[in-house]
Design an enzyme around this catalytic site. Structure first.
Site, PDB file in Angstrom:
ATOM      1  N   LYS A  20       0.885  -1.169   0.000  1.00 50.70           N
ATOM      2  CA  LYS A  20       0.000   0.000   0.000  1.00 50.70           C
ATOM      3  C   LYS A  20       0.918   1.213   0.000  1.00 50.70           C
ATOM      4  CE  LYS A  20      -2.915   2.956   2.715  1.00 50.70           C
ATOM      5  NZ  LYS A  20      -3.768   3.231   3.868  1.00 50.70           N
ATOM      6  N   ALA A  43      -9.581   1.914   8.910  1.00 49.55           N
ATOM      7  CA  ALA A  43      -8.883   1.578  10.148  1.00 49.55           C
ATOM      8  C   ALA A  43      -9.527   2.292  11.326  1.00 49.55           C
ATOM      9  CB  ALA A  43      -7.394   1.939  10.047  1.00 49.55           C
ATOM     10  N   SER A  44      -9.325   3.624  11.392  1.00 50.89           N
ATOM     11  CA  SER A  44      -9.768   4.389  12.567  1.00 50.89           C
ATOM     12  C   SER A  44     -11.243   4.200  12.885  1.00 50.89           C
ATOM     13  CB  SER A  44      -9.512   5.884  12.357  1.00 50.89           C
ATOM     14  OG  SER A  44      -8.170   6.101  12.029  1.00 50.89           O
TER      15      SER A  44
END
Lengths: 68, 263
Positions: free
Chosen positions: B100, B209-210
């Site tokens: 990534k 993610a968060s």
């Protein structure tokens, strides 16, 4: 010899190889998931045992952590 | 029911989940493991950092035990040079050829640096990497990234960790329309409806993610995201009705009885 290991000044035996630096950084050389760069260049795992370190080098020992 | 659809394919890997889990921000590895299982994700991102001798447990072990494949990122890189070096180290550490690619241009907004990103992408493709670039929601840049050989494009919905959702759904649609590689919405998802919208716009997957790791209950939010991504994808494939300015009765207007005598 004096060199920089993960950003800290360190003293390693003359003739020490990359494997010694991996151990000195607190990692187990046999464990997976570790990569080493010397002055920004990757040292493949297969060469850790034969690659001698030199005075003044910047050695980075890295592993996967949470992120992204 | 229609025929079962082929699985989502990314960089030569057939994946039975369209959710890619970022692992940043989890309180500890056991919450991460629980959330990863609840998300159904098959791929999770990791970063590379200096070995910490005091760290307990290995994230690589935790993810692999959960059946997830590790996707290394180049988070924290601000130049093509650093990102390329980090990708090479990640390939060595994780023995995988995908990355990534993240090249940040501004430390407040965490927006990508377009020119450094494109340069790093071209270099890494040349070295045999499957490059998954985190990019601005810019259709032209997405096309340039595809032209240099990226295996996917990953436009942001809004800045990393902002939870602002998809600020410009029109650009995401344009990127989806023109792309011949998978489009993965990466960054900005705050809650389940954001992830569902990404899929309804035609994205192939969502990377988040968060939204999960910093939720009050990460495993519950992980499950919410899984369901949202599945239902968003189903809705996209099912084909939504067009938006209309005026109402359109769903009940026939013929055969309405006369129930009162005319005056």
């Amino acid at each position: 010899m004096k060199l920089s290991l993960n950003g800290e000044p360190r003293e390693l035996d003359d003739g020490a190889t990359v494997s010694a630096a991996v151990e000195a950084a607190g990692a187990e050389p046999a464990a997976g998931g570790i990569a080493v760069a010397i002055d920004g260049e990757v040292v493949p795992r297969s060469q850790w045992g034969q690659t001698p370190l030199r005075e003044g080098q910047q050695v980075e020992v890295l592993q996967a952590v949470q992120g992204g | 029911m229609s025929e079962p659809k082929p699985p989502f394919e990314l960089a030569g890997r057939a994946l039975d989940s369209r959710l890619i889990l970022g692992t940043g921000g989890f309180r500890n590895l056991s919450v991460l493991a629980e959330a990863a299982a609840a998300s159904g994700a098959r791929v999770a991102t990791v970063a590379l950092r200096r070995v910490d001798p005091s760290a307990r447990g290995s994230i690589a072990d935790v993810l692999r035990e959960g059946g997830l494949e590790l996707l290394p990122n180049t988070a924290g890189c601000y130049t093509a040079r650093d990102a390329v070096a980090t990708a090479r180290l990640a390939r060595e550490a994780l023995e995988s050829d995908w990355v990534k690619l993240e090249v940040i241009g501004d430390d407040r907004t965490l927006l990508p640096d377009a020119s450094e990103l494109l340069e790093a992408a071209a270099t890494l493709v040349g070295e045999g990497f499957a490059v998954l670039p985190y990019t601005n929601d810019d259709p032209v840049l997405a096309r340039r990234l595809e032209d240099v050989g990226c295996a996917a494009v990953m436009p942001l919905g809004s800045p990393i960790g902002s939870g602002m959702g998809i600020c410009n759904p029109y650009n995401i649609r344009l990127i989806v329309e023109q792309a011949s590689v998978p489009v993965i919405l990466d960054a900005g998802v705050g809650t389940a409806s954001d992830a569902a919208l990404a899929m309804e716009l035609g994205c192939d997957a969502v990377l988040l993610a968060s939204a999960v790791s910093r939720a009050e209950d990460p495993p519950a939010m992980a499950r919410a995201m899984r369901l949202a991504i599945e239902s968003g994808r189903l809705a996209f494939e099912a084909g939504r009705i067009p938006r209309r300015l005026y109402g359109e009765p769903s009940t026939p207007s013929e055969g309405v009885p006369e129930l009162h005598s005319r005056p």
